[in-house]
Write a protein that holds these residues in place. Sequence first.
Motif, mmCIF file in Angstrom:
data_model
loop_
_atom_site.group_PDB
_atom_site.id
_atom_site.type_symbol
_atom_site.label_atom_id
_atom_site.label_comp_id
_atom_site.label_asym_id
_atom_site.label_seq_id
_atom_site.Cartn_x
_atom_site.Cartn_y
_atom_site.Cartn_z
ATOM 1 N N PRO A 150 -1.011 -5.688 -4.557
ATOM 2 C CA PRO A 150 -2.443 -4.780 -3.740
ATOM 3 C C PRO A 150 -3.782 -4.649 -4.724
ATOM 4 C CG PRO A 150 -0.788 -3.063 -5.416
ATOM 5 C CD PRO A 150 -0.408 -4.928 -4.848
ATOM 6 N N ARG A 205 3.029 -3.900 -12.950
ATOM 7 C CA ARG A 205 3.390 -4.560 -11.937
ATOM 8 C C ARG A 205 3.462 -6.133 -12.177
ATOM 9 N NH1 ARG A 205 -1.368 -6.265 -9.115
ATOM 10 N NH2 ARG A 205 -3.292 -5.192 -9.635
ATOM 11 N N ARG A 227 7.192 -0.848 -6.470
ATOM 12 C CA ARG A 227 6.489 -0.854 -7.985
ATOM 13 C C ARG A 227 6.949 -1.327 -9.398
ATOM 14 N NH1 ARG A 227 8.243 4.394 -5.608
ATOM 15 N NH2 ARG A 227 7.135 5.381 -3.804
ATOM 16 N N GLY A 263 5.963 -5.170 -8.837
ATOM 17 C CA GLY A 263 4.606 -5.164 -8.968
ATOM 18 C C GLY A 263 4.225 -6.306 -7.562
ATOM 19 N N ARG A 266 -7.003 3.645 -7.827
ATOM 20 C CA ARG A 266 -6.959 3.508 -6.474
ATOM 21 C C ARG A 266 -6.519 2.854 -5.968
ATOM 22 N NH1 ARG A 266 -8.140 4.992 -2.011
ATOM 23 N NH2 ARG A 266 -10.642 4.996 -2.265
ATOM 24 N N VAL A 267 -5.405 2.131 -5.300
ATOM 25 C CA VAL A 267 -4.968 0.992 -4.233
ATOM 26 C C VAL A 267 -6.190 1.439 -3.278
ATOM 27 C CG1 VAL A 267 -3.355 -0.549 -3.301
ATOM 28 C CG2 VAL A 267 -3.036 0.487 -5.361
ATOM 29 N N ARG A 316 -7.063 -2.879 -6.444
ATOM 30 C CA ARG A 316 -7.386 -1.559 -6.337
ATOM 31 C C ARG A 316 -8.986 -1.588 -6.455
ATOM 32 N NH1 ARG A 316 -2.887 0.897 -9.128
ATOM 33 N NH2 ARG A 316 -0.987 -0.446 -9.181
ATOM 34 N N ILE A 372 0.650 -1.174 0.036
ATOM 35 C CA ILE A 372 -0.186 -0.165 0.430
ATOM 36 C C ILE A 372 0.861 1.563 0.019
ATOM 37 C CG2 ILE A 372 -1.709 1.182 1.477
ATOM 38 C CD1 ILE A 372 -2.965 -1.072 2.508
ATOM 39 N N SER A 410 -9.569 -7.126 -7.334
ATOM 40 C CA SER A 410 -9.583 -5.466 -8.244
ATOM 41 C C SER A 410 -10.571 -5.968 -9.374
ATOM 42 C CB SER A 410 -8.388 -5.312 -9.020
ATOM 43 O OG SER A 410 -7.251 -5.473 -8.005
ATOM 44 N N ALA A 470 3.405 1.341 -0.986
ATOM 45 C CA ALA A 470 4.334 2.227 -2.777
ATOM 46 C C ALA A 470 3.702 2.526 -3.734
ATOM 47 C CB ALA A 470 4.463 0.514 -3.803
ATOM 48 N N GLU A 471 2.431 2.728 -2.803
ATOM 49 C CA GLU A 471 1.332 3.369 -3.899
ATOM 50 C C GLU A 471 0.528 4.766 -3.173
ATOM 51 O OE1 GLU A 471 -0.449 2.150 -6.645
ATOM 52 O OE2 GLU A 471 0.945 -0.039 -7.036
ATOM 53 N N LEU A 472 1.275 4.776 -2.341
ATOM 54 C CA LEU A 472 0.842 6.423 -1.449
ATOM 55 C C LEU A 472 1.169 7.711 -1.305
ATOM 56 C CD1 LEU A 472 -0.572 4.856 1.966
ATOM 57 C CD2 LEU A 472 -1.726 5.570 -0.320
#
Length: 275
Positions: free
Chosen positions: A209, A264, A188, A191, A216-217, A211, A148, A251, A150-152
């Motif tokens: 992650p 990813r 990232r 993945g 958005r994650v 989505r 998480i 997702s 890594a995506e923020l």
Amino acid sequence: MSVESGGGTQAVERAMSLLVCFTDEHSELRISELCARTGLVQSTVSRMVSSLDRQGFLEQDERTGLYRLGPMAVTLGSIALNSNPLYRASRQSAQNLSQTTGLGVNLAELRDDRLFYLANFEGAKSPKSFTMAGRTAPLHATGMGKAILAELGDDYVRDYFTKGLVDAYTPHTIVDAATMERALQEIRNRGYATEVEELAFGRACIAAPIRGRSGRVVAALSMSGPLSELGLQGRQEELALTVIETADEISVALGFTVTRAPARRTTTAPKETAR
């Protein structure tokens, strides 16, 4: 605010303060312990405990006299889970993954700078005598948390490291912001995230992650277990593909549409830096 409404609000707040005193470490408490934890006088606590007991939110052990959370707390927790869209979209996929691999499978979302567990399914190779649902864990010391993070974005990560949230749970826990930034860039690129004895000795996990409709994650999924059962050194790429595919399945159930093969999905396992 009227005296009546003010008093009602105060009573509710006091009742809630009693309920949140119960934790995994202190699941049974005496009246005197509830007084000490809340700062309320004994007469108030006794009156409120009696009311909560009658309504099923608390129950008293006849032998010890200690109080614990009652069946109504279980009922409300079940309703909360079953009404959660993420839980509903992921439950079957996570359970199937646990059954086929024999490993623990966990689902968690971000809440107040921590992981909040919504579900866990324990396989034959990773049994537990308790549920993780409702528990929390640090972002920086878990595979799901790092997936998480890594995506923020860099700003969030820098703020996280300046808030005093970064405790070292083992010698492998990443407690340096620069080291974490390098680890997150690796996540990232490939993945997925790994965690090897960063939260607890003898345990490891691999996470991807999840989505939502916007891309958005919104959460993360992990497979976890004892080091000897997870065997990351020998089959990290195989496990990564499995956890990524299941996270993608969830997702899609949430409305996310993959229009192109994202970066990813690269699952070549470079030198591990998240240690």
